[in-house]
Motif scaffolding. Sequence first.
Motif, PDB file in Angstrom:
ATOM      1  N   VAL A 237     143.836  51.870  -8.246  1.00 22.72           N
ATOM      2  CA  VAL A 237     144.060  50.573  -8.460  1.00 22.72           C
ATOM      3  C   VAL A 237     142.352  49.822  -8.905  1.00 22.72           C
ATOM      4  CG1 VAL A 237     144.453  48.569  -7.449  1.00 22.72           C
ATOM      5  CG2 VAL A 237     145.644  50.291  -6.725  1.00 22.72           C
ATOM      6  N   LEU A 238     142.362  49.478 -10.130  1.00 22.19           N
ATOM      7  CA  LEU A 238     141.341  48.760 -10.463  1.00 22.19           C
ATOM      8  C   LEU A 238     141.118  47.386 -10.150  1.00 22.19           C
ATOM      9  CD1 LEU A 238     142.033  50.183 -14.223  1.00 22.19           C
ATOM     10  CD2 LEU A 238     140.578  51.239 -12.480  1.00 22.19           C
ATOM     11  N   SER A 239     140.162  47.269  -9.467  1.00 27.06           N
ATOM     12  CA  SER A 239     139.967  46.024  -8.653  1.00 27.06           C
ATOM     13  C   SER A 239     138.575  45.465  -8.631  1.00 27.06           C
ATOM     14  CB  SER A 239     140.390  46.360  -7.079  1.00 27.06           C
ATOM     15  OG  SER A 239     140.310  45.283  -6.152  1.00 27.06           O
ATOM     16  N   THR A 240     138.476  44.179  -8.035  1.00 25.35           N
ATOM     17  CA  THR A 240     137.328  43.475  -7.890  1.00 25.35           C
ATOM     18  C   THR A 240     136.918  43.729  -6.501  1.00 25.35           C
ATOM     19  OG1 THR A 240     138.605  41.512  -7.118  1.00 25.35           O
ATOM     20  CG2 THR A 240     137.842  41.329  -9.177  1.00 25.35           C
ATOM     21  N   GLU A 241     137.679  44.457  -5.447  1.00 20.22           N
ATOM     22  CA  GLU A 241     137.541  44.569  -4.294  1.00 20.22           C
ATOM     23  C   GLU A 241     137.287  46.112  -4.190  1.00 20.22           C
ATOM     24  OE1 GLU A 241     136.933  42.479  -1.826  1.00 20.22           O
ATOM     25  OE2 GLU A 241     137.584  40.840  -3.279  1.00 20.22           O
ATOM     26  N   GLU A 242     136.674  46.665  -2.938  1.00 19.90           N
ATOM     27  CA  GLU A 242     136.547  47.705  -2.431  1.00 19.90           C
ATOM     28  C   GLU A 242     137.938  47.903  -1.918  1.00 19.90           C
ATOM     29  OE1 GLU A 242     133.021  49.614  -0.484  1.00 19.90           O
ATOM     30  OE2 GLU A 242     132.955  47.739   0.192  1.00 19.90           O
ATOM     31  N   SER A 243     138.537  49.288  -1.599  1.00 23.53           N
ATOM     32  CA  SER A 243     139.731  49.546  -0.991  1.00 23.53           C
ATOM     33  C   SER A 243     139.820  48.888   0.490  1.00 23.53           C
ATOM     34  CB  SER A 243     139.969  51.096  -0.673  1.00 23.53           C
ATOM     35  OG  SER A 243     140.803  51.333   0.312  1.00 23.53           O
ATOM     36  N   PRO A 244     140.973  48.250   0.791  1.00 29.38           N
ATOM     37  CA  PRO A 244     141.085  47.504   2.127  1.00 29.38           C
ATOM     38  C   PRO A 244     141.201  48.156   3.362  1.00 29.38           C
ATOM     39  CG  PRO A 244     143.111  47.470   0.864  1.00 29.38           C
ATOM     40  CD  PRO A 244     142.008  48.086  -0.233  1.00 29.38           C
ATOM     41  N   SER A 245     141.208  49.900   2.957  1.00 26.23           N
ATOM     42  CA  SER A 245     141.602  50.475   4.195  1.00 26.23           C
ATOM     43  C   SER A 245     140.301  50.657   5.282  1.00 26.23           C
ATOM     44  CB  SER A 245     141.638  52.194   3.449  1.00 26.23           C
ATOM     45  OG  SER A 245     140.356  52.615   3.159  1.00 26.23           O
ATOM     46  N   ILE A 246     140.754  50.939   6.514  1.00 22.78           N
ATOM     47  CA  ILE A 246     139.874  51.267   7.478  1.00 22.78           C
ATOM     48  C   ILE A 246     138.849  52.322   7.000  1.00 22.78           C
ATOM     49  CG2 ILE A 246     141.352  50.167   9.416  1.00 22.78           C
ATOM     50  CD1 ILE A 246     141.733  53.184  10.315  1.00 22.78           C
ATOM     51  N   TRP A 247     138.926  53.126   6.149  1.00 27.51           N
ATOM     52  CA  TRP A 247     138.011  54.200   6.027  1.00 27.51           C
ATOM     53  C   TRP A 247     137.047  53.863   4.999  1.00 27.51           C
ATOM     54  CZ3 TRP A 247     143.389  54.875   6.113  1.00 27.51           C
ATOM     55  CH2 TRP A 247     143.808  55.776   7.462  1.00 27.51           C
ATOM     56  N   GLN A 248     137.318  52.646   4.264  1.00 28.76           N
ATOM     57  CA  GLN A 248     136.243  52.194   3.432  1.00 28.76           C
ATOM     58  C   GLN A 248     135.517  50.939   4.183  1.00 28.76           C
ATOM     59  OE1 GLN A 248     135.867  53.240   0.365  1.00 28.76           O
ATOM     60  NE2 GLN A 248     134.359  52.050  -0.412  1.00 28.76           N
ATOM     61  N   ARG A 249     136.329  50.269   4.749  1.00 28.46           N
ATOM     62  CA  ARG A 249     135.896  49.012   5.572  1.00 28.46           C
ATOM     63  C   ARG A 249     135.418  49.118   6.922  1.00 28.46           C
ATOM     64  NH1 ARG A 249     137.857  44.226   2.470  1.00 28.46           N
ATOM     65  NH2 ARG A 249     138.233  45.069   0.410  1.00 28.46           N
ATOM     66  N   ARG A 250     135.769  49.858   7.566  1.00 26.90           N
ATOM     67  CA  ARG A 250     135.231  49.986   9.083  1.00 26.90           C
ATOM     68  C   ARG A 250     134.392  51.562   9.553  1.00 26.90           C
ATOM     69  NH1 ARG A 250     138.738  46.680  13.089  1.00 26.90           N
ATOM     70  NH2 ARG A 250     138.642  44.760  11.929  1.00 26.90           N
ATOM     71  N   ASP A 251     135.340  52.550   9.069  1.00 31.50           N
ATOM     72  CA  ASP A 251     134.771  54.071   9.243  1.00 31.50           C
ATOM     73  C   ASP A 251     134.016  54.209   8.146  1.00 31.50           C
ATOM     74  OD1 ASP A 251     134.853  56.164  10.640  1.00 31.50           O
ATOM     75  OD2 ASP A 251     136.683  56.679  10.475  1.00 31.50           O
ATOM     76  N   TYR A 252     133.223  55.282   8.302  1.00 22.21           N
ATOM     77  CA  TYR A 252     132.185  55.726   7.436  1.00 22.21           C
ATOM     78  C   TYR A 252     131.112  54.596   6.932  1.00 22.21           C
ATOM     79  CZ  TYR A 252     135.241  59.430   7.521  1.00 22.21           C
ATOM     80  OH  TYR A 252     135.977  60.713   7.932  1.00 22.21           O
ATOM     81  N   LYS A 253     130.662  54.042   7.831  1.00 21.56           N
ATOM     82  CA  LYS A 253     129.632  52.950   7.618  1.00 21.56           C
ATOM     83  C   LYS A 253     128.321  53.292   8.668  1.00 21.56           C
ATOM     84  CE  LYS A 253     131.945  49.016   5.582  1.00 21.56           C
ATOM     85  NZ  LYS A 253     131.790  47.534   5.655  1.00 21.56           N
TER      86      LYS A 253
END
Length: 482
Positions: free
Chosen positions: A319-335
């Motif tokens: 998906v080509l998007s203005t946003e990062e993936s909404p997944s927990i692996w993008q938004r919560r984990d791996y930070k």
Amino acid sequence: KDGLPLYSFDEVKKHDSSENGVWVIYNKGVYDITGFISKHPGGELLLVGAGRAIDPYWKIYSVHHSPETHALLESMRIGNYDTSSTPEEEKGEDDGELDNQWSNEPQSRHPALLCNQEKPFNAEPPPAILTGDFHTPNDLFYVRNHLPVPPRVDPKEYRLEIAKETGIGEGVEPIELSLEEIKAFPVTSISAVVQCGGNRRHSMASYKPVRGLSWKGGAIGNARWTGVRLCDVLKHVGVSGGNYGGIKHVQFEGLDADAMGSCYSASIPIETAMDPNRDVLLVFQMNGEDIPIDHGYPLRVIVPGAVGARSVKWVSRIVLSTEESPSIWQRRDYKLFPSNVDINNVDYESSEAMQDMPVQSAICLPIPGSTVDISSGFVTLRGYAWSGGGRSISRVDVSINGGKDWSVAKLHSNESQKPNRVWAWSLWEATVPVSACTGQLDIVCKAMDSSCNTQPENVESIWNFRGLANNAWHRVSVKTAN
Ligand code: MTE
Ligand code: MO
């Protein structure tokens, strides 16, 4: 837990959503986890257990079985559960339903893999195996699955969907590509490391407990990946121009999905995806064979130089998007969070998603706690070194006396790599003189990369509650025998 109110199944069941509050049953306790959902790395995923018993889910996500997690749950206890109120149809049913998810796991896996978690499957080779080959053999390559392995797809039926958010990417035509159509793009091969953000988490926990699978040094491997360039495919669908028509992120979705039906997903910036020098690939072969089930058959993404989580396996949709993936692996984990932050006070939005990895090295031989023969007057050390973002390893230093004296290891680079596109690792070897009366060797290694980045001496300075990106000097102690 005397004195706490007794709740029946029906009462707990009323609390099954963010609006009504989220209560769960575990063993004989009733817990109000409403406020905790925003802190838990799984976020909304916790709602699958809302208003009912979470035992079956905990059985699957066995990473929960730690004293810290149990203590955390106890702190949210509001009552006792009246076990006699469980309706017949709730008993044992979940187990069956959820067990079916595991029917697509490979028939056999290499017996030498050290299992960190059975379901989902997570295992690493003993580190000593890694130094044997420049290319890690497929069946010994670590496996990091967040979810059950998805049903095997017929390669003839397989389609990769490329979609875009409305209002961006003018001229981009959404498309579905068969495997054959993908293979018609120019095919290329690169040697590249995939390393989990949690590699070496185990030793970060020696300072202070961390949350996550206890990987030792084997959640890393180097393979020869064959596929097509993502940038070629995206250009083909019409992605172009200075600002890529407003596209900012490329999201990848896997075929593996959780109990609520949402899939594994992660994203990379469009600049990374479109940069031909970043070598982001859609891969169908690993070390010259069809990519194995556990590693993403029939197609996976490889984002060389980045944290493993971005290299999405079983990819089926982009998906080509203005946003990062909404997944927990993008938004919560791996930070990465500073050391004063833990699961109770984390603000997940305050930190960026990890992309490129730092300089890393580890000792693979000798094996920790073993006895080494020093009758020759020498000890031979072996290991790996690698850095993210395409940086090469310029030096590996080793010590056998805890870091007092150092010598320089010999780097084996079996393959020439292009400058700033060094995706493969360097295996290294050092033969160090040792005096007969030593008794114990405290072996240490540390590497420097082509940007002069070095590894921190201790885990203390880089400790984070998820135990990510541990690249502190690696230490191994052994006994000596003459
Ligand atoms: N892709 C999907 N679809 N599902 C996953 O669970 N795990 C990610 C990444 N891609 C994952 C995924 C993580 S965290 C890592 S470290 C790598 O895959 C591991 O790749 P490997 O299992 O081939 O070693
Ligand atoms: Mo990972």
